[in-house]
Every structure is written in C-alpha cells, then in structure tokens.
Motif scaffolding. Structure first.
Motif, PDB file in Angstrom:
ATOM      1  N   TRP A   1      -3.578  11.018   0.192  1.00 39.39           N
ATOM      2  CA  TRP A   1      -4.054   9.780  -0.421  1.00 39.39           C
ATOM      3  C   TRP A   1      -3.539   8.564   0.335  1.00 39.39           C
ATOM      4  CZ3 TRP A   1      -6.367   9.389  -5.584  1.00 39.39           C
ATOM      5  CH2 TRP A   1      -6.668  10.649  -6.134  1.00 39.39           C
ATOM      6  N   TRP A   2      -4.390   7.561   0.398  1.00 40.50           N
ATOM      7  CA  TRP A   2      -3.967   6.273   0.925  1.00 40.50           C
ATOM      8  C   TRP A   2      -4.492   5.167   0.015  1.00 40.50           C
ATOM      9  CZ3 TRP A   2      -0.509   3.677   3.217  1.00 40.50           C
ATOM     10  CH2 TRP A   2      -0.735   2.402   3.721  1.00 40.50           C
ATOM     11  N   ASN A   3      -3.557   4.494  -0.628  1.00 42.98           N
ATOM     12  CA  ASN A   3      -3.856   3.307  -1.421  1.00 42.98           C
ATOM     13  C   ASN A   3      -4.957   3.523  -2.462  1.00 42.98           C
ATOM     14  OD1 ASN A   3      -2.640   0.809  -1.683  1.00 42.98           O
ATOM     15  ND2 ASN A   3      -4.293  -0.254  -0.615  1.00 42.98           N
ATOM     16  N   GLY A   4      -4.891   4.655  -3.137  1.00 44.76           N
ATOM     17  CA  GLY A   4      -5.783   4.862  -4.278  1.00 44.76           C
ATOM     18  C   GLY A   4      -6.989   5.719  -4.042  1.00 44.76           C
ATOM     19  N   ARG A   5      -7.121   6.284  -2.839  1.00 47.50           N
ATOM     20  CA  ARG A   5      -8.262   7.165  -2.606  1.00 47.50           C
ATOM     21  C   ARG A   5      -7.852   8.334  -1.727  1.00 47.50           C
ATOM     22  NH1 ARG A   5      -9.331   3.758   2.028  1.00 47.50           N
ATOM     23  NH2 ARG A   5     -10.520   4.898   3.611  1.00 47.50           N
ATOM     24  N   VAL A   6      -8.613   9.408  -1.816  1.00 47.38           N
ATOM     25  CA  VAL A   6      -8.376  10.584  -0.990  1.00 47.38           C
ATOM     26  C   VAL A   6      -8.933  10.325   0.403  1.00 47.38           C
ATOM     27  CG1 VAL A   6      -8.883  13.039  -0.677  1.00 47.38           C
ATOM     28  CG2 VAL A   6      -8.468  12.134  -2.977  1.00 47.38           C
ATOM     29  N   VAL A   7      -8.092  10.562   1.414  1.00 46.64           N
ATOM     30  CA  VAL A   7      -8.534  10.333   2.799  1.00 46.64           C
ATOM     31  C   VAL A   7      -8.404  11.587   3.660  1.00 46.64           C
ATOM     32  CG1 VAL A   7      -8.061   7.861   2.750  1.00 46.64           C
ATOM     33  CG2 VAL A   7      -6.257   9.459   3.487  1.00 46.64           C
ATOM     34  N   GLY A   8      -7.866  12.676   3.104  1.00 47.43           N
ATOM     35  CA  GLY A   8      -7.711  13.885   3.906  1.00 47.43           C
ATOM     36  C   GLY A   8      -7.063  14.997   3.112  1.00 47.43           C
ATOM     37  N   GLY A   9      -6.590  16.004   3.831  1.00 52.49           N
ATOM     38  CA  GLY A   9      -5.945  17.144   3.199  1.00 52.49           C
ATOM     39  C   GLY A   9      -4.733  17.588   3.989  1.00 52.49           C
ATOM     40  N   TRP A  10      -3.921  18.449   3.391  1.00 55.25           N
ATOM     41  CA  TRP A  10      -2.710  18.935   4.050  1.00 55.25           C
ATOM     42  C   TRP A  10      -2.496  20.412   3.745  1.00 55.25           C
ATOM     43  CZ3 TRP A  10       1.429  20.929   1.261  1.00 55.25           C
ATOM     44  CH2 TRP A  10       1.452  20.654  -0.114  1.00 55.25           C
ATOM     45  N   ALA A  11      -1.596  21.017   4.486  1.00 54.56           N
ATOM     46  CA  ALA A  11      -1.241  22.418   4.274  1.00 54.56           C
ATOM     47  C   ALA A  11       0.153  22.657   4.828  1.00 54.56           C
ATOM     48  CB  ALA A  11      -2.248  23.342   4.952  1.00 54.56           C
TER      49      ALA A  11
ATOM     50  N   PRO B   1       0.836  -1.202   0.000  1.00 56.48           N
ATOM     51  CA  PRO B   1       0.000   0.000   0.000  1.00 56.48           C
ATOM     52  C   PRO B   1       0.866   1.245   0.000  1.00 56.48           C
ATOM     53  CG  PRO B   1      -0.018  -1.037   2.165  1.00 56.48           C
ATOM     54  CD  PRO B   1       0.676  -1.988   1.243  1.00 56.48           C
ATOM     55  N   TRP B   2       0.318   2.364  -0.424  1.00 54.64           N
ATOM     56  CA  TRP B   2       1.115   3.571  -0.596  1.00 54.64           C
ATOM     57  C   TRP B   2       0.341   4.806  -0.137  1.00 54.64           C
ATOM     58  CZ3 TRP B   2      -1.224   7.048  -3.911  1.00 54.64           C
ATOM     59  CH2 TRP B   2      -2.235   6.521  -4.734  1.00 54.64           C
ATOM     60  N   ALA B   3       1.106   5.839   0.173  1.00 55.60           N
ATOM     61  CA  ALA B   3       0.537   7.124   0.561  1.00 55.60           C
ATOM     62  C   ALA B   3       1.113   8.211  -0.329  1.00 55.60           C
ATOM     63  CB  ALA B   3       0.854   7.438   2.029  1.00 55.60           C
TER      64      ALA B   3
ATOM     65  N   ARG C   1      -4.574  16.283   7.917  1.00 56.46           N
ATOM     66  CA  ARG C   1      -5.703  15.798   8.713  1.00 56.46           C
ATOM     67  C   ARG C   1      -6.440  14.727   7.922  1.00 56.46           C
ATOM     68  NH1 ARG C   1      -9.882  20.170  10.554  1.00 56.46           N
ATOM     69  NH2 ARG C   1      -8.074  20.759  11.832  1.00 56.46           N
ATOM     70  N   LEU C   2      -6.770  13.647   8.606  1.00 51.15           N
ATOM     71  CA  LEU C   2      -7.578  12.594   7.992  1.00 51.15           C
ATOM     72  C   LEU C   2      -9.048  12.962   8.083  1.00 51.15           C
ATOM     73  CD1 LEU C   2      -5.795   9.397   9.388  1.00 51.15           C
ATOM     74  CD2 LEU C   2      -5.633  10.356   7.084  1.00 51.15           C
ATOM     75  N   LEU C   3      -9.752  12.811   6.991  1.00 55.42           N
ATOM     76  CA  LEU C   3     -11.188  13.053   6.947  1.00 55.42           C
ATOM     77  C   LEU C   3     -11.967  11.754   6.782  1.00 55.42           C
ATOM     78  CD1 LEU C   3     -11.213  16.135   4.543  1.00 55.42           C
ATOM     79  CD2 LEU C   3     -11.352  16.160   7.040  1.00 55.42           C
ATOM     80  N   ASP C   4     -11.302  10.708   6.362  1.00 53.58           N
ATOM     81  CA  ASP C   4     -11.922   9.395   6.165  1.00 53.58           C
ATOM     82  C   ASP C   4     -10.995   8.366   6.779  1.00 53.58           C
ATOM     83  OD1 ASP C   4     -13.018   7.025   5.346  1.00 53.58           O
ATOM     84  OD2 ASP C   4     -12.991   7.471   3.204  1.00 53.58           O
ATOM     85  N   ARG C   5     -11.418   7.780   7.910  1.00 52.71           N
ATOM     86  CA  ARG C   5     -10.564   6.830   8.626  1.00 52.71           C
ATOM     87  C   ARG C   5     -10.892   5.375   8.313  1.00 52.71           C
ATOM     88  NH1 ARG C   5      -7.173   8.315  12.519  1.00 52.71           N
ATOM     89  NH2 ARG C   5      -7.070  10.526  13.082  1.00 52.71           N
ATOM     90  N   ASP C   6     -11.810   5.151   7.408  1.00 57.83           N
ATOM     91  CA  ASP C   6     -12.175   3.787   7.061  1.00 57.83           C
ATOM     92  C   ASP C   6     -10.980   3.078   6.425  1.00 57.83           C
ATOM     93  OD1 ASP C   6     -13.638   1.491   6.609  1.00 57.83           O
ATOM     94  OD2 ASP C   6     -14.411   2.197   4.679  1.00 57.83           O
ATOM     95  N   GLY C   7     -10.479   2.071   7.082  1.00 58.23           N
ATOM     96  CA  GLY C   7      -9.341   1.325   6.565  1.00 58.23           C
ATOM     97  C   GLY C   7      -8.019   2.058   6.668  1.00 58.23           C
ATOM     98  N   VAL C   8      -7.991   3.134   7.436  1.00 58.19           N
ATOM     99  CA  VAL C   8      -6.767   3.921   7.584  1.00 58.19           C
ATOM    100  C   VAL C   8      -6.246   3.729   9.014  1.00 58.19           C
ATOM    101  CG1 VAL C   8      -5.717   6.207   7.433  1.00 58.19           C
ATOM    102  CG2 VAL C   8      -7.630   5.598   5.929  1.00 58.19           C
ATOM    103  N   GLY C   9      -5.310   2.821   9.156  1.00 56.38           N
ATOM    104  CA  GLY C   9      -4.787   2.498  10.471  1.00 56.38           C
ATOM    105  C   GLY C   9      -3.399   3.055  10.709  1.00 56.38           C
TER     106      GLY C   9
END
Length: 394
Positions: free
Chosen positions: A329-339, A287-289, A349-357
């Motif tokens: 991005w985590w493994n092919g999808r957007v999971v948050g944003g940065w600045a 998996p990749w970020a 910041r993570l906005l979607d924690r589903d499957g993000v450990g």
C-alpha cells in the motif's frame, strides 16, 4: 440523494482508512487488543494473517508474536471463533456474545441440522446419541482446558465413530464425528480455537470451551456489530455491509435504521456513516506505506473496492475464490504485492506506478525490512496463494 447530503470522495476515504485502520505510523497501536478492538475482527482462516495484520499496525512490531500469543492464549482477551460469512475470525472477547447472536445462531441451526441429516442417511446414531457425545466431550474439554480432537477422543471414544458422506457421489467420503461435531459446536459458540500445535503459522489448533457470554437479542446484536464496524470502516454502501456481515439486506437496513446511520454520497452511490461522522476527516500529515498480509481486514473490508484497489490489479492479487493475497500500500491504495522467499527475504513488486516515486519506494522498503525484522526465520506461506505471491516467492 437529497440536498444537504454530504459527498465523501476517494481522497477522504483514504484519509479515514489511514487513521482508522491504524496503518499510518501516527495511528499505530500499542497492543493486539487495541488493533482488534479498533478493526472489530481479524480474519483467522489463515493463522498467520492474525499475527501479520497485528504486526503491520503495532508501533513496536518486535513484540508482535509474544503479545499476540499472550492476548490469544494467556489472557484470552482475544478469541478465535466463527463469525461473519461462516468464517473464522479473531475478535475481542467482549464481542463474543454480539458476534454469536448477530451472525452465529442462524448458521448454527443449519449446521447441526446438516450433520444430523448426513448421519441419518449413513445409518449412524440419532440426535439423542449425538447430544450425549457432545455433553461428554464438552465435559472432557472443560477438564483438560485445551485439547485436540484426538485427545478428546481418548476421553470420549465415540468421537472416533465414522460415517459415510454423499455415498455414490463423485465427492463421497468418510467423516469422523469429532470433526463435524466440533465444527458445529464452534459455530454454536460453545467451543473456540485454542493454542496451535506448532508455531503461530500452524493451521492445526487445539480446542477450548468458549468464554461464557449472555444470550443477546439478535436484532440488538446486529445493530451493535454493524455500528462498531461502520464507525471504523464508514462510509460504506449497503452492498459493503451486506457482504461483510453475510446478513440479509433486510437485516442490514434494520440495523442501519436502529443506529441512526447517516446517508452520504459516494462515487458508487449512497453510503452510510454512523451518526455524527459526516464531518470532513483530514489524513495524516505524511504519506505512508504498508505491507498487509493475505486476507487482511482492510484489503477485504469492503465489497466495492475501486476507491483503493484498481480493477486491473485484481487478477495477480486475488485467487480464483476472491481471496486477496499479500498487498503493498501507498498512501491509501494498493499499488503492488509482496511475498517471502525461502531464505526469509521479503520481496515486493509495484503494479501501479502512478504517483509512486522514490519517496514511496523508500518507504515501502522500510516496511519490508520492518516486517522481516520481526518475522525472522519463520516461513510464512499464505493458505490461499495468489498468482503474484507465488511468482515472487519462487
């Protein structure tokens, strides 16, 4: 869809994205030319996006600034010019003829007609006068190699002429011939952006004469451009292709037929891949970020984005005009944003924690440090700011 049409699901689309968009570490590139050549176009409306998009995909990100500036301003193997949707992109130089013929010619005619119409309404000189100024300005630019509008006006003072625009309207103003004419020449493929006045984040550019290129048949150029993009971004729907190119749907359909694109089944309906690209694609072993910039070509690559960007994430990550901000991005999808904060720290910041450990968070942290390592003390503020980016940067 008829029998025998292959279904490509979300998991495989994300696998294709990881490799073909050069985001997984195993797929990273060796040079900016390799990045741009793969992705076809790097969004250039925000100057920093080009370098940040390249840096996210280079195997050796420490070389990002030096190598991107070499490609843009020394070797000129990459060129910043108007392209799809009347927007500035960075393209491989060998694509300039294709881009101009496929997307620029129609827009260019409208832009020149609009300029002449506005000048006529204001009582400004006519088309013959403008043509004379244009030829003089291009000759001056050829002599100087690169120049700002102000520098060109030293050689051709008529560029300083002004005329009223939209007199009597709430948005009335005064336009300078140089500003409008150089824009028209850019759309016509006669001039391109050169080196910026400041650092790589500066939005003030010099101008340069465009690289010479042949005049191509419009339909053939459209087929060539669509084929290049679909090979990297397929499968894509007709709506995706119409949005990315900015063409009429009839042009999209003609180009799809010309390249022999193959239909596939997607969750959104019918999609297309280039001929011979229907076989399953396995993703990277690990998996990749990734931390991608505002207006990144991957985040903005498709009109229909649910397969990599959950609808509920859009309000904090997009501005009111539909421009995407910095994404995690985590493994092919957007999971948050940065600045980037004023002290240079990269925060996310993570906005979607589903499957993000923990593994995902550790990989994202590594990418944040990798980004800070080559950006250094340079302050990067997106041109089009989004709610989450502004909050994190405060």
């Amino acid at each position: 869809m008829g029998e025998g049409v292959r279904y490509i699901g979300v998991a495989e689309r994300r696998a294709r994205l990881a490799l073909r968009q050069r985001l997984a570490p195993v797929a990273r590139a060796g040079s900016p030319e390799e990045v741009a050549g793969t992705l076809v176009a790097l969004h250039g409306s925000d100057p920093a996006t080009v370098h940040l998009a390249v840096g996210a995909r280079l195997a050796d990100s420490a070389r990002t600034v030096a190598e991107t500036e070499r490609a843009l301003y020394q070797d000129r193997s990459l060129v910043r010019m108007h392209g799809m949707r009347h927007t500035v992109f960075v393209f491989p130089t060998d694509l300039t003829a294709v881009v101009h013929a496929s997307t620029g010619i129609t827009v260019a005619g409208r832009e020149r007609a609009s300029l002449l119409k506005d000048m006529a309404k204001a009582g400004a000189p006519d088309a013959a006068w403008l043509k004379d100024v244009e030829e003089s300005a291009l000759a001056a630019l050829e002599r100087r190699r690169q120049a700002t509008a102000a520098e060109l006006a030293e050689d051709e003072p008529r560029l300083r002429e002004q005329f009223a625009y939209a007199a009597g309207k709430s948005y009335e103003g005064v336009h300078t011939v140089s500003t409008r004419l150089l824009r028209v020449l850019g759309v016509e493929g006669k001039v391109v952006r050169g080196r910026p006045l400041g650092s790589w984040t500066s939005s003030q550019f010099r101008w340069a004469v465009a690289p010479p290129h042949p005049e191509l048949d419009v339909a053939e150029a459209q087929s060539a451009l669509l084929g290049r993009w679909l090979a990297v971004c397929g499968p894509a729907t007709e709506a995706d292709l119409k949005w990315w190119t900015g063409w009429k749907v009839t042009d999209v359909r003609r180009a799809l037929a010309a390249i022999g694109a193959q239909a596939v089944s997607l969750d959104e309906g019918t999609g297309y891949v280039v001929d011979g690209d229907v076989a399953p694609v396995a993703g990277p072993a690990r998996p990749w970020a990734a931390l991608l910039p505002a207006l990144d070509p991957t985040a903005m690559g498709w009109r229909e984005r649910d397969w990599y960007l959950a609808p509920e994430l859009r309000p904090p990550l997009f501005d009111y005009s539909g421009n995407v901000g910095p994404t995690v991005w985590w493994n092919g999808r957007v999971v948050g944003g940065w600045a980037q904060r004023p002290d240079g720290e990269i925060v996310w910041r993570l906005l979607d924690r589903d499957g993000v450990g923990r593994e995902a968070e550790a990989a994202i942290a590594v990418e944040a440090e990798r980004l800070r390592g080559w950006v250094g003390a340079t302050k990067v503020t997106p041109r089009f700011r989004t709610p989450l980016e502004k909050e994190l940067a405060a």
